[in-house]
Design a protein around this motif. Structure first.
Motif, PDB file in Angstrom:
ATOM      1  N   ALA A 219       0.830  -1.208   0.000  1.00 10.99           N
ATOM      2  CA  ALA A 219       0.000   0.000   0.000  1.00 10.99           C
ATOM      3  C   ALA A 219       0.866   1.260   0.000  1.00 10.99           C
ATOM      4  CB  ALA A 219      -0.904  -0.008   1.229  1.00 10.99           C
ATOM      5  N   GLU A 220       0.222   2.386  -0.219  1.00 12.55           N
ATOM      6  CA  GLU A 220       0.851   3.695  -0.035  1.00 12.55           C
ATOM      7  C   GLU A 220       0.163   4.337   1.156  1.00 12.55           C
ATOM      8  OE1 GLU A 220       0.738   6.005  -3.586  1.00 12.55           O
ATOM      9  OE2 GLU A 220       1.824   4.497  -4.785  1.00 12.55           O
ATOM     10  N   ASN A 221       0.848   4.338   2.272  1.00  9.29           N
ATOM     11  CA  ASN A 221       0.269   4.809   3.513  1.00  9.29           C
ATOM     12  C   ASN A 221       0.465   6.324   3.641  1.00  9.29           C
ATOM     13  OD1 ASN A 221      -0.535   5.308   6.147  1.00  9.29           O
ATOM     14  ND2 ASN A 221       0.384   3.427   6.944  1.00  9.29           N
ATOM     15  N   PRO A 222      -0.614   7.107   3.689  1.00  6.87           N
ATOM     16  CA  PRO A 222      -0.453   8.561   3.796  1.00  6.87           C
ATOM     17  C   PRO A 222       0.248   8.977   5.078  1.00  6.87           C
ATOM     18  CG  PRO A 222      -2.748   7.948   4.129  1.00  6.87           C
ATOM     19  CD  PRO A 222      -2.035   6.721   3.642  1.00  6.87           C
ATOM     20  N   ALA A 223       0.222   8.123   6.105  1.00  3.55           N
ATOM     21  CA  ALA A 223       0.928   8.450   7.344  1.00  3.55           C
ATOM     22  C   ALA A 223       2.426   8.569   7.093  1.00  3.55           C
ATOM     23  CB  ALA A 223       0.652   7.391   8.408  1.00  3.55           C
ATOM     24  N   ASP A 224       2.975   7.688   6.245  1.00  7.11           N
ATOM     25  CA  ASP A 224       4.401   7.764   5.917  1.00  7.11           C
ATOM     26  C   ASP A 224       4.726   9.068   5.208  1.00  7.11           C
ATOM     27  OD1 ASP A 224       4.698   5.213   6.977  1.00  7.11           O
ATOM     28  OD2 ASP A 224       4.434   4.226   5.032  1.00  7.11           O
ATOM     29  N   THR A 225       3.852   9.456   4.293  1.00  9.76           N
ATOM     30  CA  THR A 225       4.072  10.698   3.545  1.00  9.76           C
ATOM     31  C   THR A 225       3.983  11.903   4.457  1.00  9.76           C
ATOM     32  OG1 THR A 225       3.052   9.623   1.621  1.00  9.76           O
ATOM     33  CG2 THR A 225       3.367  12.006   1.515  1.00  9.76           C
ATOM     34  N   LEU A 226       3.018  11.893   5.360  1.00 12.51           N
ATOM     35  CA  LEU A 226       2.887  13.013   6.292  1.00 12.51           C
ATOM     36  C   LEU A 226       4.145  13.162   7.148  1.00 12.51           C
ATOM     37  CD1 LEU A 226      -0.798  12.813   7.629  1.00 12.51           C
ATOM     38  CD2 LEU A 226       0.148  14.341   5.892  1.00 12.51           C
ATOM     39  N   MET A 227       4.688  12.048   7.606  1.00 12.51           N
ATOM     40  CA  MET A 227       5.891  12.126   8.431  1.00 12.51           C
ATOM     41  C   MET A 227       7.077  12.660   7.637  1.00 12.51           C
ATOM     42  SD  MET A 227       5.738   8.863  11.032  1.00 12.51           S
ATOM     43  CE  MET A 227       5.450   7.608   9.785  1.00 12.51           C
ATOM     44  N   GLU A 228       7.172  12.272   6.371  1.00  5.39           N
ATOM     45  CA  GLU A 228       8.250  12.779   5.525  1.00  5.39           C
ATOM     46  C   GLU A 228       8.082  14.276   5.282  1.00  5.39           C
ATOM     47  OE1 GLU A 228      11.597  13.119   3.151  1.00  5.39           O
ATOM     48  OE2 GLU A 228      10.996  11.550   4.567  1.00  5.39           O
ATOM     49  N   ILE A 229       6.838  14.702   5.021  1.00  4.84           N
ATOM     50  CA  ILE A 229       6.582  16.129   4.823  1.00  4.84           C
ATOM     51  C   ILE A 229       6.926  16.907   6.089  1.00  4.84           C
ATOM     52  CG2 ILE A 229       4.740  17.837   4.506  1.00  4.84           C
ATOM     53  CD1 ILE A 229       3.409  15.857   2.577  1.00  4.84           C
ATOM     54  N   HIS A 230       6.518  16.366   7.229  1.00  2.44           N
ATOM     55  CA  HIS A 230       6.818  17.027   8.495  1.00  2.44           C
ATOM     56  C   HIS A 230       8.321  17.183   8.680  1.00  2.44           C
ATOM     57  CE1 HIS A 230       7.394  17.465  12.856  1.00  2.44           C
ATOM     58  NE2 HIS A 230       6.169  17.973  12.883  1.00  2.44           N
ATOM     59  N   ALA A 231       9.087  16.153   8.372  1.00  2.00           N
ATOM     60  CA  ALA A 231      10.541  16.214   8.523  1.00  2.00           C
ATOM     61  C   ALA A 231      11.145  17.253   7.586  1.00  2.00           C
ATOM     62  CB  ALA A 231      11.143  14.836   8.262  1.00  2.00           C
ATOM     63  N   ARG A 232      10.644  17.295   6.345  1.00  2.00           N
ATOM     64  CA  ARG A 232      11.178  18.268   5.389  1.00  2.00           C
ATOM     65  C   ARG A 232      10.847  19.704   5.807  1.00  2.00           C
ATOM     66  NH1 ARG A 232      10.292  16.029  -0.794  1.00  2.00           N
ATOM     67  NH2 ARG A 232      11.117  13.908  -0.506  1.00  2.00           N
ATOM     68  N   LEU A 233       9.636  19.923   6.291  1.00  2.00           N
ATOM     69  CA  LEU A 233       9.247  21.267   6.711  1.00  2.00           C
ATOM     70  C   LEU A 233      10.039  21.708   7.939  1.00  2.00           C
ATOM     71  CD1 LEU A 233       5.362  21.201   6.231  1.00  2.00           C
ATOM     72  CD2 LEU A 233       7.071  22.311   4.789  1.00  2.00           C
ATOM     73  N   LYS A 234      10.291  20.790   8.846  1.00  2.00           N
ATOM     74  CA  LYS A 234      11.101  21.123  10.018  1.00  2.00           C
ATOM     75  C   LYS A 234      12.521  21.499   9.605  1.00  2.00           C
ATOM     76  CE  LYS A 234      12.305  19.510  14.661  1.00  2.00           C
ATOM     77  NZ  LYS A 234      13.686  20.031  14.585  1.00  2.00           N
ATOM     78  N   ALA A 235      13.063  20.774   8.651  1.00  2.00           N
ATOM     79  CA  ALA A 235      14.411  21.086   8.162  1.00  2.00           C
ATOM     80  C   ALA A 235      14.426  22.461   7.496  1.00  2.00           C
ATOM     81  CB  ALA A 235      14.875  20.007   7.193  1.00  2.00           C
ATOM     82  N   LEU A 236      13.376  22.766   6.728  1.00  2.00           N
ATOM     83  CA  LEU A 236      13.278  24.081   6.107  1.00  2.00           C
ATOM     84  C   LEU A 236      13.201  25.170   7.176  1.00  2.00           C
ATOM     85  CD1 LEU A 236      12.794  26.021   3.708  1.00  2.00           C
ATOM     86  CD2 LEU A 236      10.342  25.502   3.927  1.00  2.00           C
ATOM     87  N   ALA A 237      12.398  24.930   8.195  1.00  2.00           N
ATOM     88  CA  ALA A 237      12.267  25.919   9.265  1.00  2.00           C
ATOM     89  C   ALA A 237      13.608  26.183   9.939  1.00  2.00           C
ATOM     90  CB  ALA A 237      11.245  25.441  10.288  1.00  2.00           C
ATOM     91  N   ASP A 238      14.384  25.140  10.162  1.00  2.00           N
ATOM     92  CA  ASP A 238      15.701  25.304  10.788  1.00  2.00           C
ATOM     93  C   ASP A 238      16.653  26.085   9.890  1.00  2.00           C
ATOM     94  OD1 ASP A 238      14.804  23.932  13.005  1.00  2.00           O
ATOM     95  OD2 ASP A 238      15.667  22.007  12.377  1.00  2.00           O
TER      96      ASP A 238
END
Length: 408
Positions: A219-238
């Motif tokens: 499957a393609e689990n949207p939870a995995d994608t959300l966690m990846e997006i969250h990590a990328r946005l946090k890195a951008l914020a830093d």
């Protein structure tokens, strides 16, 4: 104390008749002072966007009304706009109030009422400030404009007036301080803000089984994608926190830029073995005054590229007035003369309405107001404004007119 807030009590009580009733009280009071009063009707969606944007769903619908009262100066002094918003939060939770929300009850040195701190006291203080000046026997040399104009939920009242041609040499936004510092602070700096939402699609496994557990790897689990997006946005914020800096913010909180994820949602609570069809992440990103909004948006889109599409809900530019500017000095001196304390700039306000005249018309603007608390906007009740600080705010408005406009 009740005499010192009699006009404010009128506004609180008028709310039972709706926003139009409040505006009628403002208009009548301004006429009684000798102001020329104009009622300006507009639709928020028709007001041009400058340094901001908002999706249609973020805006209030229908026609709104601003009251603009002008006291014509008697000389060659500088002009000033005082503005505040008469609209409050939608009525709800009145049963939680211990005092009559529309009674203007004065209790323990505080006046209570629905919207009194957000922002009926701001509307009242600018009218009472002009009234106090005229009662002293003096008249302003420059034009004094009082604008009671809707603001909440992108009502964009002051923007409509500015795009309609309203101009002055300076502006003052009258609004109680949410910080709890009252007249000890001046709003001369505000962050901008970008609000976004990201909807992520999922793909359940190809099976008729009730449980997806054995097939999860297919499957393609949207939870995995959300966690990846969250990590990328946090890195951008830093990265932004390292690159985008302002001394006021660094001194106050040690960081000048932030990205806040306020909501994440995927799946159904209690359902442990099903792949969700979609996931949602929502949040906001701060902007420093002068930052290019389009460039910052592009950096966010680049960060999540290939994972999802960003839905931009609204955007607002930051703004700033230097402490060495003539307007700031006059306002600060007026506060010192009334309170005996030197105010400071609180740089932690985001999306303050001081930005509108600055960004959209190049008019230097600062904000101030009395001590208030328990805002209904924050889900609290028995909203209040300190009576003595309100009286000081009225004196300061009067002194600002004297210092900025001059008198005859």
């Amino acid at each position: 104390m009740e005499d010192s807030v009699s006009f404010l009590r009128q506004l609180i009580r008028a709310q039972t008749g709706g926003e139009a009733a409040v505006q009628n009280v403002v208009a009548d009071a301004a006429r009684a002072l000798g102001c020329a009063v104009e009622t300006v009707r507009y639709k928020p969606g028709d007001v041009p966007m400058v340094g901001e944007f908002a999706a249609s769903r973020a805006m209030v619908e229908g026609e709104r009304e601003s009251v603009v009262a002008t006291f014509k100066g008697g000389g060659e002094g500088r002009s000033v706009i005082f503005f505040a918003h008469p609209d409050g939060e939608p009525l709800a939770g009145l049963d939680a109030w211990r005092r009559d929300p529309f009674g203007g009850v004065v209790d323990g040195g505080r006046i209570h009422g629905w919207g009194v701190a957000d922002d009926l006291s701001g509307v009242a203080m600018m009218v009472d400030g002009l009234r106090a000046l005229l009662a002293s026997g003096r008249r302003p040399a420059g034009d004094v404009i009082l604008a009671s104009t809707p603001s909440k939920r992108h009502a964009r009242g002051v923007s409509a007036l500015l795009h309609g041609g309203l101009r002055a040499d300076a502006a003052v936004y009258c609004h109680p301080a949410e910080s709890g510092l009252g007249m000890r602070e001046i709003k001369a700096f505000c962050l901008g803000q970008l609000d976004f939402r990201i909807l992520v699609a999922g793909r359940p496994p190809s099976t008729n089984e009730i449980s997806h557990l054995a097939f999860a790897h297919q499957a393609e689990n949207p939870a995995d994608t959300l966690m990846e997006i969250h990590a990328r946005l946090k890195a951008l914020a830093d990265r932004r926190a390292e690159a985008a800096r302002h001394p006021l913010l660094e001194q106050a909180v040690g960081r000048s830029s932030n990205l806040l994820i306020s909501h994440m949602n995927v799946g159904t609570p209690g359902t442990h073995t099903r792949i969700a069809s979609h996931g949602l992440i929502e949040g906001a990103l701060s902007l420093l005054p002068g930052e290019d909004m389009n460039r910052v948006q592009a950096s966010v889109e680049e960060a999540v590229n290939g994972l999802a599409r960003i839905d931009w809900v609204s955007g607002i530019s930051g703004a700033e007035v230097p402490t060495e500017s003539p307007l700031y000095r006059i306002v600060a001196d007026a506060i010192v003369a009334t309170t005996g304390e030197r105010p400071h700039v609180n740089p932690l306000h985001t999306a303050s309405d001081i930005r509108n005249p600055i960004v959209q018309a190049g008019i230097p603007t600062i904000g101030l107001g009395p001590l208030g608390g328990d805002l209904t906007q924050n889900g609290l009740h028995d909203e209040w404004v300190d009576v003595e600080d309100y009286r000081r705010a009225v004196e300061v408005v009067s002194d600002i007119i004297i210092g900025w406009c001059g008198t005859v």
